[in-house]
Scaffold this motif. Structure first.
Motif, PDB file in Angstrom:
ATOM      1  N   ALA A 155       0.868  -1.273  -0.059  1.00 34.66           N
ATOM      2  CA  ALA A 155       0.148   0.042   0.047  1.00 34.66           C
ATOM      3  C   ALA A 155       0.927   1.264   0.020  1.00 34.66           C
ATOM      4  CB  ALA A 155      -0.931  -0.109   1.093  1.00 34.66           C
ATOM      5  N   ALA A 156       1.995   1.371   0.732  1.00 29.56           N
ATOM      6  CA  ALA A 156       2.895   2.414   0.682  1.00 29.56           C
ATOM      7  C   ALA A 156       3.357   2.569  -0.678  1.00 29.56           C
ATOM      8  CB  ALA A 156       3.889   2.083   1.594  1.00 29.56           C
ATOM      9  N   VAL A 157       3.785   1.642  -1.283  1.00 26.83           N
ATOM     10  CA  VAL A 157       4.145   1.612  -2.838  1.00 26.83           C
ATOM     11  C   VAL A 157       3.160   2.324  -3.519  1.00 26.83           C
ATOM     12  CG1 VAL A 157       5.166   0.564  -4.617  1.00 26.83           C
ATOM     13  CG2 VAL A 157       6.019   0.180  -2.615  1.00 26.83           C
ATOM     14  N   PHE A 158       1.898   1.721  -3.478  1.00 31.99           N
ATOM     15  CA  PHE A 158       0.877   2.362  -4.189  1.00 31.99           C
ATOM     16  C   PHE A 158       0.667   3.889  -3.943  1.00 31.99           C
ATOM     17  CE2 PHE A 158      -3.611   2.349  -5.234  1.00 31.99           C
ATOM     18  CZ  PHE A 158      -3.708   1.895  -6.664  1.00 31.99           C
ATOM     19  N   CYS A 159       0.906   4.103  -2.694  1.00 31.18           N
ATOM     20  CA  CYS A 159       0.531   5.422  -2.373  1.00 31.18           C
ATOM     21  C   CYS A 159       1.765   6.719  -3.183  1.00 31.18           C
ATOM     22  CB  CYS A 159       0.729   5.728  -0.750  1.00 31.18           C
ATOM     23  SG  CYS A 159      -0.912   5.303   0.146  1.00 31.18           S
ATOM     24  N   ALA A 160       2.748   6.021  -3.040  1.00 29.04           N
ATOM     25  CA  ALA A 160       3.962   6.734  -3.898  1.00 29.04           C
ATOM     26  C   ALA A 160       3.724   6.768  -5.388  1.00 29.04           C
ATOM     27  CB  ALA A 160       5.212   5.932  -3.625  1.00 29.04           C
ATOM     28  N   VAL A 161       2.982   5.736  -5.931  1.00 30.42           N
ATOM     29  CA  VAL A 161       2.531   5.883  -7.189  1.00 30.42           C
ATOM     30  C   VAL A 161       1.534   6.763  -7.600  1.00 30.42           C
ATOM     31  CG1 VAL A 161       1.555   4.644  -9.315  1.00 30.42           C
ATOM     32  CG2 VAL A 161       3.511   3.637  -7.752  1.00 30.42           C
ATOM     33  N   ALA A 162       0.407   6.827  -6.569  1.00 28.23           N
ATOM     34  CA  ALA A 162      -0.423   7.883  -6.748  1.00 28.23           C
ATOM     35  C   ALA A 162      -0.153   9.088  -6.663  1.00 28.23           C
ATOM     36  CB  ALA A 162      -1.572   7.442  -5.526  1.00 28.23           C
ATOM     37  N   ALA A 163       1.020   9.390  -5.499  1.00 27.99           N
ATOM     38  CA  ALA A 163       1.453  10.942  -5.571  1.00 27.99           C
ATOM     39  C   ALA A 163       2.207  11.206  -6.650  1.00 27.99           C
ATOM     40  CB  ALA A 163       2.392  10.754  -4.288  1.00 27.99           C
ATOM     41  N   ALA A 164       2.871  10.413  -7.425  1.00 23.80           N
ATOM     42  CA  ALA A 164       3.602  10.613  -8.586  1.00 23.80           C
ATOM     43  C   ALA A 164       2.676  11.188  -9.667  1.00 23.80           C
ATOM     44  CB  ALA A 164       4.558   9.422  -9.085  1.00 23.80           C
ATOM     45  N   GLU A 165       1.622  10.822  -9.649  1.00 22.79           N
ATOM     46  CA  GLU A 165       0.417  11.004 -10.620  1.00 22.79           C
ATOM     47  C   GLU A 165      -0.018  12.282 -10.283  1.00 22.79           C
ATOM     48  OE1 GLU A 165      -3.707   9.067 -12.678  1.00 22.79           O
ATOM     49  OE2 GLU A 165      -3.461   9.422 -10.434  1.00 22.79           O
ATOM     50  N   GLU A 166      -0.250  12.678  -9.116  1.00 23.05           N
ATOM     51  CA  GLU A 166      -0.708  13.990  -8.531  1.00 23.05           C
ATOM     52  C   GLU A 166       0.316  14.966  -9.017  1.00 23.05           C
ATOM     53  OE1 GLU A 166      -2.338  14.381  -4.831  1.00 23.05           O
ATOM     54  OE2 GLU A 166      -4.161  13.218  -5.492  1.00 23.05           O
ATOM     55  N   ILE A 167       1.577  14.860  -8.773  1.00 24.68           N
ATOM     56  CA  ILE A 167       2.681  15.632  -8.946  1.00 24.68           C
ATOM     57  C   ILE A 167       2.806  15.825 -10.516  1.00 24.68           C
ATOM     58  CG2 ILE A 167       5.226  15.796  -9.136  1.00 24.68           C
ATOM     59  CD1 ILE A 167       5.164  14.433  -6.424  1.00 24.68           C
ATOM     60  N   ILE A 168       2.613  15.020 -11.176  1.00 26.20           N
ATOM     61  CA  ILE A 168       2.610  14.995 -12.677  1.00 26.20           C
ATOM     62  C   ILE A 168       1.301  16.090 -13.328  1.00 26.20           C
ATOM     63  CG2 ILE A 168       2.666  13.927 -14.893  1.00 26.20           C
ATOM     64  CD1 ILE A 168       4.166  11.577 -13.584  1.00 26.20           C
ATOM     65  N   ILE A 169       0.305  15.579 -12.631  1.00 30.75           N
ATOM     66  CA  ILE A 169      -0.939  16.507 -13.072  1.00 30.75           C
ATOM     67  C   ILE A 169      -0.626  17.886 -12.603  1.00 30.75           C
ATOM     68  CG2 ILE A 169      -3.224  16.975 -12.460  1.00 30.75           C
ATOM     69  CD1 ILE A 169      -3.451  14.080 -12.086  1.00 30.75           C
ATOM     70  N   THR A 170       0.024  18.332 -11.381  1.00 27.51           N
ATOM     71  CA  THR A 170       0.478  19.668 -11.060  1.00 27.51           C
ATOM     72  C   THR A 170       1.437  20.223 -12.080  1.00 27.51           C
ATOM     73  OG1 THR A 170       0.007  19.272  -8.804  1.00 27.51           O
ATOM     74  CG2 THR A 170       1.246  20.863  -9.229  1.00 27.51           C
ATOM     75  N   LEU A 171       2.369  19.616 -12.489  1.00 23.99           N
ATOM     76  CA  LEU A 171       3.323  20.120 -13.506  1.00 23.99           C
ATOM     77  C   LEU A 171       2.572  20.482 -14.819  1.00 23.99           C
ATOM     78  CD1 LEU A 171       6.414  17.854 -12.587  1.00 23.99           C
ATOM     79  CD2 LEU A 171       5.700  20.041 -11.670  1.00 23.99           C
ATOM     80  N   ILE A 172       1.577  19.530 -15.132  1.00 29.10           N
ATOM     81  CA  ILE A 172       1.122  19.844 -16.542  1.00 29.10           C
ATOM     82  C   ILE A 172       0.257  20.852 -16.558  1.00 29.10           C
ATOM     83  CG2 ILE A 172      -0.440  18.744 -18.240  1.00 29.10           C
ATOM     84  CD1 ILE A 172       0.778  16.007 -17.443  1.00 29.10           C
ATOM     85  N   LEU A 173      -0.741  21.021 -15.464  1.00 30.77           N
ATOM     86  CA  LEU A 173      -1.768  22.192 -15.347  1.00 30.77           C
ATOM     87  C   LEU A 173      -1.202  23.595 -15.563  1.00 30.77           C
ATOM     88  CD1 LEU A 173      -4.348  20.664 -12.997  1.00 30.77           C
ATOM     89  CD2 LEU A 173      -4.475  20.798 -15.393  1.00 30.77           C
ATOM     90  N   THR A 174      -1.807  24.405 -16.060  1.00 27.30           N
ATOM     91  CA  THR A 174      -1.507  25.679 -15.863  1.00 27.30           C
ATOM     92  C   THR A 174      -1.958  26.769 -14.992  1.00 27.30           C
ATOM     93  OG1 THR A 174      -2.840  26.263 -17.952  1.00 27.30           O
ATOM     94  CG2 THR A 174      -0.725  25.829 -18.435  1.00 27.30           C
ATOM     95  N   GLU A 175      -3.307  26.184 -14.667  1.00 26.30           N
ATOM     96  CA  GLU A 175      -4.187  26.960 -13.495  1.00 26.30           C
ATOM     97  C   GLU A 175      -4.922  25.785 -12.522  1.00 26.30           C
ATOM     98  OE1 GLU A 175      -8.429  27.164 -16.120  1.00 26.30           O
ATOM     99  OE2 GLU A 175      -6.735  28.623 -16.234  1.00 26.30           O
ATOM    100  N   LYS A 176      -5.028  26.296 -11.392  1.00 29.17           N
ATOM    101  CA  LYS A 176      -5.593  25.127 -10.515  1.00 29.17           C
ATOM    102  C   LYS A 176      -7.076  24.672 -10.736  1.00 29.17           C
ATOM    103  CE  LYS A 176      -6.967  24.794  -5.859  1.00 29.17           C
ATOM    104  NZ  LYS A 176      -7.588  25.517  -4.566  1.00 29.17           N
ATOM    105  N   ARG A 177      -7.040  23.124 -10.791  1.00 27.00           N
ATOM    106  CA  ARG A 177      -8.201  22.583 -10.844  1.00 27.00           C
ATOM    107  C   ARG A 177      -8.566  21.698  -9.735  1.00 27.00           C
ATOM    108  NH1 ARG A 177      -8.305  20.114 -16.799  1.00 27.00           N
ATOM    109  NH2 ARG A 177     -10.194  19.332 -15.811  1.00 27.00           N
ATOM    110  N   SER A 178      -9.682  21.046  -9.631  1.00 28.52           N
ATOM    111  CA  SER A 178      -9.756  20.169  -8.506  1.00 28.52           C
ATOM    112  C   SER A 178     -10.814  19.027  -9.012  1.00 28.52           C
ATOM    113  CB  SER A 178     -10.639  20.716  -7.415  1.00 28.52           C
ATOM    114  OG  SER A 178     -11.800  21.285  -7.669  1.00 28.52           O
TER     115      SER A 178
END
Length: 195
Positions: A155-178
């Protein structure tokens, strides 16, 4: 009651707020060593996390405020869990410190990167993040009640993968979205915009 206050006091927001109320109670229970009561109250906190999003979608009350409130509640409850687990199961936490640190980093790093880029929590609530939170919640009980460590580590490794997805989304977006379901959805939107 004012219209603004009425719009904030919705069922989803009240369910989310439960975690703010539960956090000091969890700390109190852990400090005094009430393991079983701690685990029961923690289960209701996890349940409120499941129900708030479901209630928001079912009642049509999905809001930016609710998404941000939910993100704050998640950070508070996961920091509370870390402290409480240290008090209640110190040897187990020491033994699994790498995975505990991985989980904490997985919750904090995407939030920090979102704060740096957008000045506030990102509140994506991706499907992967939801599944990671559910797997972490379930495997905590397996870990604390049986001492079996491998589900918690997975589960810890899966949490890290989910965090990586969120970080990539943040890097891609140009404005805040939820309330973004996945990185795939963002990539598809970006590709359609380029077409």
């Amino acid at each position: 009651m004012t219209p603004v206050l009425r719009s904030l006091l919705t069922l989803p927001n009240l369910l989310t707020s439960y975690r703010f109320v539960a956090s000091p109670l969890l700390l109190w229970l852990a400090w005094f060593g009430y393991k079983n009561a701690f685990l029961m109250l923690l289960a209701t906190s996890f349940l409120s996390d499941v129900l708030d999003g479901l209630a928001a979608r079912m009642t049509g009350q999905v809001t930016q405020f609710g998404a941000t409130l939910d993100s704050w509640a998640d950070v508070i409850i996961y920091l509370t869990i870390a402290i409480c687990c240290w008090w209640l199961w110190p040897e187990l936490v020491k033994q699994e410190w790498v995975y505990v640190a991985l989980i904490m980093t997985s919750y904090l790093l995407p939030a920090i990167i979102g704060m740096v880029k957008f000045g506030s929590f990102t509140s994506y609530h991706t499907w992967m993040a939801k599944l990671a939170a559910a797997s972490m919640a379930l495997t905590l009980y397996v870990l604390f009640l049986s001492g079996v460590v491998w589900p918690f580590r997975a589960a810890a490794v899966f949490c890290a993968v989910a965090a990586a997805e969120e970080i990539i989304i943040t890097l891609i977006l140009t404005e805040k979205r939820s309330n973004i379901s996945s990185l795939w959805r963002i990539l598809r939107t970006v590709n359609q915009a380029k077409s």
